[in-house]
Design an enzyme around this catalytic site. Structure first.
Site, PDB file in Angstrom:
ATOM      1  N   ARG A   1      50.468  41.145  31.246  1.00 48.60           N
ATOM      2  CA  ARG A   1      49.274  42.105  31.075  1.00 48.60           C
ATOM      3  C   ARG A   1      49.878  43.239  30.579  1.00 48.60           C
ATOM      4  O   ARG A   1      49.292  43.925  29.616  1.00 48.60           O
ATOM      5  CB  ARG A   1      48.365  42.281  32.145  1.00 48.60           C
ATOM      6  CG  ARG A   1      47.619  43.494  32.085  1.00 48.60           C
ATOM      7  CD  ARG A   1      46.714  43.651  33.338  1.00 48.60           C
ATOM      8  NE  ARG A   1      45.752  44.757  33.276  1.00 48.60           N
ATOM      9  CZ  ARG A   1      45.028  45.155  34.185  1.00 48.60           C
ATOM     10  NH1 ARG A   1      44.802  44.488  35.277  1.00 48.60           N
ATOM     11  NH2 ARG A   1      44.354  46.239  33.945  1.00 48.60           N
TER      12      ARG A   1
ATOM     13  N   CYS B   1      31.236  37.637  35.849  1.00 52.91           N
ATOM     14  CA  CYS B   1      32.158  38.754  35.524  1.00 52.91           C
ATOM     15  C   CYS B   1      31.266  39.882  36.541  1.00 52.91           C
ATOM     16  O   CYS B   1      30.126  39.930  37.074  1.00 52.91           O
ATOM     17  CB  CYS B   1      31.549  39.333  34.391  1.00 52.91           C
ATOM     18  SG  CYS B   1      32.242  41.060  33.845  1.00 52.91           S
TER      19      CYS B   1
ATOM     20  N   ASN C   1      40.231  35.975  33.326  1.00 57.15           N
ATOM     21  CA  ASN C   1      39.944  36.935  32.051  1.00 57.15           C
ATOM     22  C   ASN C   1      40.702  36.333  31.154  1.00 57.15           C
ATOM     23  O   ASN C   1      41.909  35.621  31.316  1.00 57.15           O
ATOM     24  CB  ASN C   1      40.356  38.426  32.654  1.00 57.15           C
ATOM     25  CG  ASN C   1      39.084  38.973  32.992  1.00 57.15           C
ATOM     26  OD1 ASN C   1      38.022  38.806  32.418  1.00 57.15           O
ATOM     27  ND2 ASN C   1      39.253  40.080  33.777  1.00 57.15           N
TER      28      ASN C   1
ATOM     29  N   HIS D   1      31.826  41.599  28.575  1.00 55.84           N
ATOM     30  CA  HIS D   1      32.598  42.727  28.135  1.00 55.84           C
ATOM     31  C   HIS D   1      31.880  43.397  26.900  1.00 55.84           C
ATOM     32  O   HIS D   1      32.749  44.070  26.225  1.00 55.84           O
ATOM     33  CB  HIS D   1      33.923  42.657  28.103  1.00 55.84           C
ATOM     34  CG  HIS D   1      34.486  42.540  29.461  1.00 55.84           C
ATOM     35  ND1 HIS D   1      35.957  42.444  29.844  1.00 55.84           N
ATOM     36  CD2 HIS D   1      34.202  42.213  30.845  1.00 55.84           C
ATOM     37  CE1 HIS D   1      36.182  42.340  31.192  1.00 55.84           C
ATOM     38  NE2 HIS D   1      34.939  42.364  31.691  1.00 55.84           N
TER      39      HIS D   1
ATOM     40  N   TYR E   1      32.241  48.834  28.735  1.00 58.53           N
ATOM     41  CA  TYR E   1      33.352  48.364  27.865  1.00 58.53           C
ATOM     42  C   TYR E   1      33.155  48.579  26.672  1.00 58.53           C
ATOM     43  O   TYR E   1      33.905  48.373  25.670  1.00 58.53           O
ATOM     44  CB  TYR E   1      33.504  46.785  28.339  1.00 58.53           C
ATOM     45  CG  TYR E   1      34.528  46.448  29.361  1.00 58.53           C
ATOM     46  CD1 TYR E   1      35.890  46.133  28.871  1.00 58.53           C
ATOM     47  CD2 TYR E   1      33.865  46.093  30.447  1.00 58.53           C
ATOM     48  CE1 TYR E   1      36.664  45.830  30.179  1.00 58.53           C
ATOM     49  CE2 TYR E   1      34.727  45.769  31.523  1.00 58.53           C
ATOM     50  CZ  TYR E   1      35.849  45.506  31.374  1.00 58.53           C
ATOM     51  OH  TYR E   1      36.942  45.336  32.298  1.00 58.53           O
TER      52      TYR E   1
END
Lengths: 426, 426, 426, 426
Positions: free
Chosen positions: C93, C168, C147, C198, C248
């Protein structure tokens, strides 16, 4: 709890007490302040209205029952308007059922040429009602029971901006029958159910979330539930479809069996007129202050339940699933987005939100499409008074075998209904 | 000019000389090096093949004519493969036309239960041919005339990757008739024409770019061209549609008139068999070295013109408009993208590119949709040997009045065609 | 009540205790017999697993907690499988968030090039899991939190037949915030909410069925709820849209503000890693036998609520409305039927049934369509290891300004993630 | 041959002589009786008009050239109206190209914010023209060259019933370049070409029906035709797409390269203004009676060829394939049916009939969809003078990086173009 004003158009109908009974049963969730019962026939209205007053009184409710022959009074400021009119009365229905027989075609109130004739008479009246609602109760919801319900909803959804839902008692009837078969209350049953009004299939039946379709199909075809669908459908067909046809499919799948019966037996309209007279007499009894038990035995059973449950789902923002007639908008693949379909919808305060049902299965796609085409043509014919569209509508209907017959049938229908079809005779 | 090898599957057909004649007439634009004439019946093949050789010789061409009973030989490396097979021969057709009559349904080679039976027999054979082409002539184009052409094209387009076009002589026939009516050559006429094979309408007719639809409609309905459509359609219907129905619509719009005629007159297949025998005799004459004039009088007139013109459009990258059966891909709104339709297409070396035709007009939408549903079900039934899909196919066909009849009819068809339906009897 | 086996893939996550807490809170409606906690990191698993055992014990439940590093053990016969894996761990990440910055593009875990890289690593692992479920728990449901959830659901829905729902915590977070703003419990709020994971908008917000969208919009833009969306969106844009953008959207509408902040502040992944270490330490305390209160303060709040409520809706056939990631099938007009969207769906024992949402409003249509195109290309790239599809995916992403940058970025991402991308290096 | 009256709106343009030249070259197939040259600038009109008269005279034709500043005179009874107006003149274009640069966005006449500003100014004027044609030449065809051509055609197709086709010289330019590359005349080349105006791709290129796409791609990327596309596109991108991007894609795929060049070099509008002045001077020479050779060197080359060929295809019912801007109606899957696309169409006397092109390839789908969304929003903004729709339009454009910039840019554009935007300032 919000105070509701309910307008009931066609309150002289012997169905009216069922609706009042529904409000009484739901008194905990529906605060019905006023019911305005409207009918053009003040004599019938007197009878059904007084029964309604006695029922409400017996229930100890303070709901005001107002009787009127002025439609605008019933619509004005209404939260909900329930419509159940019959343009041309029972005599019209009798004609609708007889004329097709002259041409070797079955006569039925809502399906085929009978329903077509009824739609030509009724759509203009319902559109007028819708226009008045746009003016007098723009926030209100019309709950339509007026037949042919699919065609009426198609017309109103296309030519009016009013909020409306078309309702039919067929879905709730099947829910009730499955519930009875499994000895449970109706909430335990769920159906994956879709099509057009009076042209529907049950793709799946669930008991408490368990898929019982295969089992129930066998009980219906070979076992202890052979009456459940209301008609002994061809077994190979049911198995090939892999779905259960709704009862009205008998008029498409088995037209010959129906026609034969109709040619030998009496007219359905005449039987209904007889029952109707008996009921009105019964209602007139000043000691009667409840819905008579006998009502449960005829076609419209649970009719009030469907309407009241739907009204409650909107009024109380319930987010419940109801099977209704509403705009497709993508719910049923294979039909245009802007036509009316009969599908499960989540109903909340903003109205019905159809569930996506996917593409129409191939085994029924063409039939649904051709009947919808007929419906759209009929709506155009009824609204614009167009003989051309009317001929195309009849010629496209699966029950009308040839164009030559369609033409003669149309002439007869227009002639016999002349008094009710100003749009064709101007 | 590229050298072409043409395979002709079903060369024993009496139509074969027309095709040879077409190549001769187009010798300036088509360099046909080799025609491989294939048929399972070597006796017939001998007759049509020898005539073909004499015709080529007389024309002074050096095209090689090869006769074979081995299909692979005809497909191997072919630029074009013309298919015109008849599984079950004329005896099969005779049965196809007779069985429906037992159930009060008209019998027709390509439409209704007759076409259905023919499709069940023929689709597996054509799929086998397509598979062989995928292997032996992957760059080649199949031009299919095999009936029922719409169903065959639907099956091959769905279950094969081979390049193919379904062709029908109906569009060119109408072009020719309009041209004759206006005393012009065929290039002066253009039709806005669409639908499914043998279920088509002419929305517009143009003469040198001028819209003559209204005028031509009146000449057809009331004037000097009452034979043009090939059937005296109900005039109100034609006017309501605002389009001209193709002749095969008689079987849908006027089934009763047809049925009555069929019940009293002889069988079409028997007449055709008689003509067929006469033609073969004629062809056997060693002095005959041209297409006999008599050929122009029967149904398949201009058949070779359509095929040769199409072959030339591909071979010579002509970018011409031809009316063909090909994947919809959005050309006709209201039908899935992946089904076969009959529409005008621009044809160049990359094959057919359909013109966008817009939404199906409401007056015909349902009929087209229900027949396409029937076609898709028939293809599934024929490919997978499924009795369930077969029952659904027949039950959905507009000419089959009830499901009970569909079931009995299916049993009869499967039984009578047992020898040709291995997929149902394994 | 049916006994449930729950498999949790990625149980070493510090989110795991929230899920256990969810089962404890719903003990009256969910009979969880067994939770199989699986993780590849046995050390972390030991910590979260032992905390889970203490929590269950304190609650007086007899749910069996099984710890395993063998995924098949967790999947075998599971009623539900909750997936929350992180391929490449937090280090991955951190890289996903850093690499885009080198090219002047914001770095985000799930959106843009960061999410793209994560998807390339994660999709193959999730597909493998799906294949094992097809074998080991074909009746089970996967509830995916992994994700980038939209991309994972897109990939699994396209390349696996397993039953799955993408979940989500954004929708439930907004529901909770509106509920808090109006001081009601969450059931009183309903959102007309849709888009892609998102990338969502709230078209309408209802309080007890009353449309409060206009009022709430003003409270957010000018009043006492300016933090509600999680980002101070451009006010003219919100008003022009007539809808509330999900948080988002900041990465699309205000990429410059984000980029500026990211270039000056630390990396989000590093902050999360710090919290993660602290949490694990906290979890290790043998006296801790409850979900620590501190958990409620970070991003994944209410995460377990969403998952457990969804599991209960399926297990108990609740017919509730949940906002989920599932196949479109016509719910959102303007997108293909076979792609995954985030919409309200009625959830019962048969899974999610999306509500029809109508055509995408013009003001957002293009953005949704281009992001979905990017998602489909990313899935193709990830599944087939195609550099071509990968370049097209990045080049189509709205955050990637030019094709040249897309190409360089792709090279960096493939290089830096080499160890996790066998499909690209074979 | 039918006598034609041609109206040319914007005849003061230095392109006008090309159009006259086109009519002269096609004198055998187009009987142009009258050309009404209209412009608001009578001085320029005098110059171009007199040149036109000398050209016609030299050619020995009797075509009448009428000069007028009254648009209605040019439209009245016109068979074809060619429109090439520039609202705000070259000064407007200069502003359109400069303002975006202030915000770090490339300035381009038809693409991005520059094209947006031009559309806001131009759409109302073109709609007025269309309304006048509906009244004065309802049978006539408008051939529009006015830029931004795609947006103008979108607006007119949506808000007018007049017959129109949007034309662009990009397709014919590429046809010419391929023809030159292969040393053949243009009829030998065919392109499978589609998209939106100034946003197009060539999927296939054919030489005499042979697919030369792969070969031509390599010549463009690595060989002797590196200038053909007009821009050195990223090679990996072109290969990944498997299609050739039209030159205008440079503004999307390589905006940074363009921006850099624009920031350092002069303004394109200023260069064009200089050429324009030189041309007008040249045209004023009373001895000049031919199209000056120098014209062939600038951007609009072959412009008259495209227009005259299209006019001839309609007037002579040619059934030719032309690449035009017209209603989609299903030609390009993934876009609504009622928007304008740029695709090959068969053109006959009834106008353009698009060829079905299938689903938009995934690698370009999102970009086409988002630009079409921007176009639809821009049309709504321009027609209704809506700041909200205008903001949504700019915010959705791929070249506008953030909503905050979109808002500021919009303010600047509205302010700077105030004199030409009455719809926003009422």
């Amino acid at each position: 709890m919000k105070e509701l004003k309910i307008g009931v158009i066609g309150s002289g109908s012997t169905y009216a007490p069922e609706l009042i009974d529904g409000f009484i049963k739901r008194r905990e969730e529906l605060n019905v302040k006023q019911v305005v019962m409207m009918d053009v026939d003040s004599e019938r209205l007197e009878i059904t209205g007084n029964l309604a007053r006695r029922m409400v009184k017996r229930a100890g409710m303070d709901t005001e029952i107002i009787l009127t022959t002025n439609r605008r009074e019933a619509l004005d400021g209404a939260s909900f308007v329930v419509t159940q009119v019959r343009v041309g009365l029972m005599e019209g229905r009798a004609r609708d059922e007889k004329i097709p027989l002259e041409f070797g075609i079955l006569g039925q109130e809502t399906t085929g040429p009978g329903g077509f004739a009824m739609a030509l008479r009724t759509i203009p009246v319902m559109l007028e009602t819708a226009r008045e609602m746009e003016e007098l109760s723009p926030e209100g919801w019309m709950i339509n029971f007026t037949n042919p319900s699919g065609l009426i909803t198609e017309a109103l959804s296309r030519y009016s901006k009013m909020q409306m839902i078309g309702l039919c008692n067929v879905p709730i009837t099947y829910l009730m029958r499955f519930a009875k078969l499994y000895n449970v209350s109706v909430e335990h049953i769920y159906m994956d159910y879709f099509g057009l009004n009076h042209l529907t299939w049950m793709r799946k039946v669930y008991l408490d979330g368990k898929d019982i379709t295969a089992e129930v199909t066998e009980r219906i075809l070979e076992g202890d539930a052979q009456d459940l669908l209301g008609f002994p459908f061809n077994k190979s067909m049911v198995r090939s479809l892999g779905m259960l046809p709704g009862g009205y499919l008998q008029y498409f799948y088995h037209r010959d069996r129906i026609l034969e019966k109709q040619l030998t037996s009496g007219n359905r309209a005449e039987q209904v007129m007889k029952i109707d007279r008996e009921l009105l007499e019964l209602y007139s009894d000043p000691d009667l202050n409840e819905k008579p038990a006998i009502l449960d035995q005829r076609g419209g059973a649970w009719y009030s339940d469907a309407a009241c449950a739907l009204i409650s789902a909107i009024a109380n923002d319930k987010k419940e699933i109801h099977i209704v007639n509403t705009r497709n908008k993508g719910a049923l693949g294979g039909l245009p987005n802007d036509v009316v379909v009969e599908v499960p919808a989540m109903v909340n305060s903003a109205g019905p939100h159809p569930l996506v049902m996917g593409e129409l299965p191939l085994g029924i796609r063409g039939l649904v499409q051709v009947v919808k085409t007929y419906e759209q043509l009929t709506v155009e014919a009824a609204v614009h008074g167009s003989r051309e569209q009317a001929l195309l509508a009849l010629a496209n209907h699966p029950l009308v075998p040839t164009v030559d017959i369609a033409e003669k049938l149309l002439d007869r229908i227009l002639e016999e209904n002349k008094a009710f079809l100003p749009q064709f005779y101007h």
